[in-house]
Motif scaffolding. Structure first.
Motif, PDB file in Angstrom:
ATOM      1  N   UNK A  56       0.819  -1.200   0.000  1.00  5.85           N
ATOM      2  CA  UNK A  56       0.000   0.000   0.000  1.00  5.85           C
ATOM      3  C   UNK A  56       0.859   1.259   0.000  1.00  5.85           C
ATOM      4  N   UNK A  57       0.712   2.039  -1.067  1.00  8.06           N
ATOM      5  CA  UNK A  57       1.449   3.299  -1.168  1.00  8.06           C
ATOM      6  C   UNK A  57       0.632   4.415  -0.526  1.00  8.06           C
ATOM      7  N   UNK A  58       1.343   5.383   0.041  1.00  5.71           N
ATOM      8  CA  UNK A  58       0.665   6.496   0.714  1.00  5.71           C
ATOM      9  C   UNK A  58      -0.278   7.237  -0.233  1.00  5.71           C
TER      10      UNK A  58
ATOM     11  N   UNK B  82      -8.134   4.152  12.527  1.00  5.71           N
ATOM     12  CA  UNK B  82      -7.697   5.362  11.841  1.00  5.71           C
ATOM     13  C   UNK B  82      -6.460   6.004  12.489  1.00  5.71           C
ATOM     14  N   UNK B  83      -6.365   6.100  13.829  1.00  2.00           N
ATOM     15  CA  UNK B  83      -5.160   6.690  14.426  1.00  2.00           C
ATOM     16  C   UNK B  83      -3.870   5.947  14.058  1.00  2.00           C
ATOM     17  N   UNK B  84      -3.939   4.636  13.872  1.00  2.00           N
ATOM     18  CA  UNK B  84      -2.760   3.877  13.467  1.00  2.00           C
ATOM     19  C   UNK B  84      -2.340   4.261  12.042  1.00  2.00           C
ATOM     20  N   UNK B  85      -3.312   4.348  11.148  1.00  2.00           N
ATOM     21  CA  UNK B  85      -3.020   4.746   9.774  1.00  2.00           C
ATOM     22  C   UNK B  85      -2.418   6.139   9.722  1.00  2.00           C
ATOM     23  N   UNK B  86      -2.970   7.049  10.525  1.00  2.00           N
ATOM     24  CA  UNK B  86      -2.445   8.416  10.569  1.00  2.00           C
ATOM     25  C   UNK B  86      -0.995   8.425  11.046  1.00  2.00           C
TER      26      UNK B  86
ATOM     27  N   UNK C 128       2.344   9.465   8.799  1.00  2.00           N
ATOM     28  CA  UNK C 128       3.264  10.527   9.215  1.00  2.00           C
ATOM     29  C   UNK C 128       4.699  10.030   9.371  1.00  2.00           C
ATOM     30  N   UNK C 129       4.864   8.826   9.890  1.00  2.00           N
ATOM     31  CA  UNK C 129       6.199   8.313  10.217  1.00  2.00           C
ATOM     32  C   UNK C 129       6.903   7.618   9.069  1.00  2.00           C
TER      33      UNK C 129
ATOM     34  N   UNK D  84       3.942   1.389   5.083  1.00  2.00           N
ATOM     35  CA  UNK D  84       4.827   0.707   6.030  1.00  2.00           C
ATOM     36  C   UNK D  84       6.182   0.482   5.377  1.00  2.00           C
ATOM     37  N   UNK D  85       7.238   0.897   6.065  1.00  2.00           N
ATOM     38  CA  UNK D  85       8.600   0.768   5.546  1.00  2.00           C
ATOM     39  C   UNK D  85       9.506   0.177   6.622  1.00  2.00           C
TER      40      UNK D  85
END
Length: 142
Positions: A6-8, A39-43, A47-48, A55-56
């Motif tokens: 999944x790309x941003x 949703x808070x995890x995705x946010x 950001x990170x 995910x990287x």
């Protein structure tokens, strides 16, 4: 694997969904709702993440399936003395939706099983993203 790829650019936080743009089947290409609780995890991931993917690795590289399993999944399974694959979570989600009373058509749309829809479902069902979000929220309410 879809999630790791999944790309941003395919994550729509404000609208609360992500696009699966590459899948094994045509029905797998779809909009996937993000539950309110997640949703808070995705946010935070968005950001990170130092690369184009959600995910990287800590080095900013694409996190592949084997790296993910070695680094995150397998230690978690070992800690909880469980034997599951990441793909098992898909089946668990579908079972949880059925148990929560999510309409079968909504389950199929979320899971990418649109090919399993009846002709009536395919022709007459146009589900907006909010309907899918409401469906996924039934299994993990706030």
């Amino acid at each position: 694997s879809e999630f790791l790829d999944l790309k941003k650019e395919n994550v729509h936080l404000k609208e609360q969904y992500f696009d699966v743009v590459a899948a094994k089947t045509e029905n797998g290409v779809r909009k996937v709702p993000i539950a309110d609780k997640l949703l808070p995890f995705y946010e935070a991931w968005f950001e990170r993440s130092p690369c184009e993917y959600l995910l990287c690795t800590t080095e900013g590289q694409h996190l592949d399936y084997f790296n993910y399993c070695d680094t995150y999944w397998d230690p978690l399974m070992e800690e909880y003395d469980m034997k599951h694959t990441p793909h098992d979570t898909r089946h668990t989600c579908i079972s949880m939706m059925a148990d929560a009373g999510v309409a079968p058509t909504i389950q199929k749309k979320i899971a990418g099983h649109s090919g399993a829809m009846s002709l009536t479902e395919r022709v007459y069902t146009h589900l907006d993203i909010q309907t899918l979000i409401d469906g996924i929220n039934m299994i993990c309410p706030l």
